[in-house]
Design a protein around this motif. Structure first.
Motif, PDB file in Angstrom:
ATOM      1  N   VAL A   1       0.840  -1.197   0.000  1.00  0.00           N
ATOM      2  CA  VAL A   1       0.000   0.000   0.000  1.00  0.00           C
ATOM      3  C   VAL A   1       0.878   1.251   0.000  1.00  0.00           C
ATOM      4  CG1 VAL A   1      -1.883  -1.165   1.201  1.00  0.00           C
ATOM      5  CG2 VAL A   1      -0.170   0.074   2.524  1.00  0.00           C
ATOM      6  N   GLY A   2       0.277   2.357  -0.361  1.00  0.00           N
ATOM      7  CA  GLY A   2       0.978   3.631  -0.302  1.00  0.00           C
ATOM      8  C   GLY A   2       1.066   4.134   1.126  1.00  0.00           C
ATOM      9  N   GLN A   3       2.053   4.926   1.412  1.00  0.00           N
ATOM     10  CA  GLN A   3       2.292   5.444   2.752  1.00  0.00           C
ATOM     11  C   GLN A   3       1.136   6.306   3.267  1.00  0.00           C
ATOM     12  OE1 GLN A   3       5.960   7.561   2.999  1.00  0.00           O
ATOM     13  NE2 GLN A   3       5.740   8.049   5.150  1.00  0.00           N
ATOM     14  N   SER A   4       0.401   6.931   2.388  1.00  0.00           N
ATOM     15  CA  SER A   4      -0.675   7.830   2.815  1.00  0.00           C
ATOM     16  C   SER A   4      -2.059   7.184   2.708  1.00  0.00           C
ATOM     17  CB  SER A   4      -0.634   9.116   1.985  1.00  0.00           C
ATOM     18  OG  SER A   4      -0.789   8.812   0.611  1.00  0.00           O
ATOM     19  N   ILE A   5      -2.140   5.867   2.765  1.00  0.00           N
ATOM     20  CA  ILE A   5      -3.420   5.169   2.632  1.00  0.00           C
ATOM     21  C   ILE A   5      -4.355   5.542   3.779  1.00  0.00           C
ATOM     22  CG2 ILE A   5      -2.682   3.090   3.874  1.00  0.00           C
ATOM     23  CD1 ILE A   5      -4.322   1.494   1.713  1.00  0.00           C
ATOM     24  N   LEU A   6      -5.634   5.646   3.468  1.00  0.00           N
ATOM     25  CA  LEU A   6      -6.654   5.907   4.478  1.00  0.00           C
ATOM     26  C   LEU A   6      -7.155   4.585   5.048  1.00  0.00           C
ATOM     27  CD1 LEU A   6      -8.700   8.636   2.578  1.00  0.00           C
ATOM     28  CD2 LEU A   6      -6.993   8.988   4.381  1.00  0.00           C
ATOM     29  N   PHE A   7      -7.730   4.647   6.246  1.00  0.00           N
ATOM     30  CA  PHE A   7      -8.212   3.444   6.927  1.00  0.00           C
ATOM     31  C   PHE A   7      -9.198   2.666   6.064  1.00  0.00           C
ATOM     32  CE2 PHE A   7     -11.367   1.367   9.687  1.00  0.00           C
ATOM     33  CZ  PHE A   7     -10.554   0.413  10.266  1.00  0.00           C
ATOM     34  N   LEU A   8     -10.172   3.349   5.502  1.00  0.00           N
ATOM     35  CA  LEU A   8     -11.183   2.661   4.683  1.00  0.00           C
ATOM     36  C   LEU A   8     -10.537   1.949   3.503  1.00  0.00           C
ATOM     37  CD1 LEU A   8     -14.125   1.971   4.173  1.00  0.00           C
ATOM     38  CD2 LEU A   8     -14.353   4.146   2.975  1.00  0.00           C
ATOM     39  N   ASN A   9      -9.550   2.582   2.869  1.00  0.00           N
ATOM     40  CA  ASN A   9      -8.858   1.957   1.742  1.00  0.00           C
ATOM     41  C   ASN A   9      -7.998   0.783   2.192  1.00  0.00           C
ATOM     42  OD1 ASN A   9     -10.046   3.910   0.170  1.00  0.00           O
ATOM     43  ND2 ASN A   9      -8.224   5.167   0.018  1.00  0.00           N
ATOM     44  N   LEU A  10      -7.403   0.886   3.373  1.00  0.00           N
ATOM     45  CA  LEU A  10      -6.630  -0.232   3.927  1.00  0.00           C
ATOM     46  C   LEU A  10      -7.549  -1.423   4.193  1.00  0.00           C
ATOM     47  CD1 LEU A  10      -4.010  -1.457   5.071  1.00  0.00           C
ATOM     48  CD2 LEU A  10      -4.597  -0.376   7.261  1.00  0.00           C
ATOM     49  N   LYS A  11      -8.682  -1.150   4.798  1.00  0.00           N
ATOM     50  CA  LYS A  11      -9.651  -2.212   5.085  1.00  0.00           C
ATOM     51  C   LYS A  11     -10.147  -2.854   3.782  1.00  0.00           C
ATOM     52  CE  LYS A  11     -13.646  -2.952   8.040  1.00  0.00           C
ATOM     53  NZ  LYS A  11     -14.567  -2.349   8.993  1.00  0.00           N
ATOM     54  N   THR A  12     -10.382  -2.032   2.759  1.00  0.00           N
ATOM     55  CA  THR A  12     -10.822  -2.535   1.458  1.00  0.00           C
ATOM     56  C   THR A  12      -9.744  -3.402   0.815  1.00  0.00           C
ATOM     57  OG1 THR A  12     -12.264  -0.621   1.137  1.00  0.00           O
ATOM     58  CG2 THR A  12     -11.609  -1.842  -0.840  1.00  0.00           C
ATOM     59  N   ALA A  13      -8.481  -2.962   0.881  1.00  0.00           N
ATOM     60  CA  ALA A  13      -7.378  -3.732   0.290  1.00  0.00           C
ATOM     61  C   ALA A  13      -7.211  -5.078   0.990  1.00  0.00           C
ATOM     62  CB  ALA A  13      -6.077  -2.933   0.368  1.00  0.00           C
TER      63      ALA A  13
END
Length: 80
Positions: A29-41
């Motif tokens: 993931v990218g260093q600036s990922i948001l929580f929702l995007n992390l959960k989605t990934a």
């Protein structure tokens, strides 16, 4: 900058600091990922239907430390 994240899943917690019989996967993931995007990934990598199951994201700093839950964007920024 990208960050590699090791996903340990489908195991059992034997104690607060010991997780056994788990499977391993990983994502980048990218260093600036948001929580929702992390959960989605994570849910996409593990093929989890988040409309039917809730996933909990925890981070372990060292092998014998207690897991810290990541619940929002601030947690993602602190631990990644």
């Amino acid at each position: 900058m990208n960050i590699s994240i090791l996903l340990r899943h489908s195991g059992i917690w034997v104690s607060e600091v010991k997780y056994e019989s788990y499977k391993s996967d990983g994502i980048v993931v990218g260093q600036s990922i948001l929580f929702l995007n992390l959960k989605t990934a994570i849910s996409a990598e593990l093929d989890i239907d988040v409309s039917r199951k809730n996933i909990e994201i925890s981070y372990i700093v060292e092998g014998n430390s207690s897991p810290m839950k990541i619940k929002n964007d601030m947690g993602v920024k602190l631990y990644l």
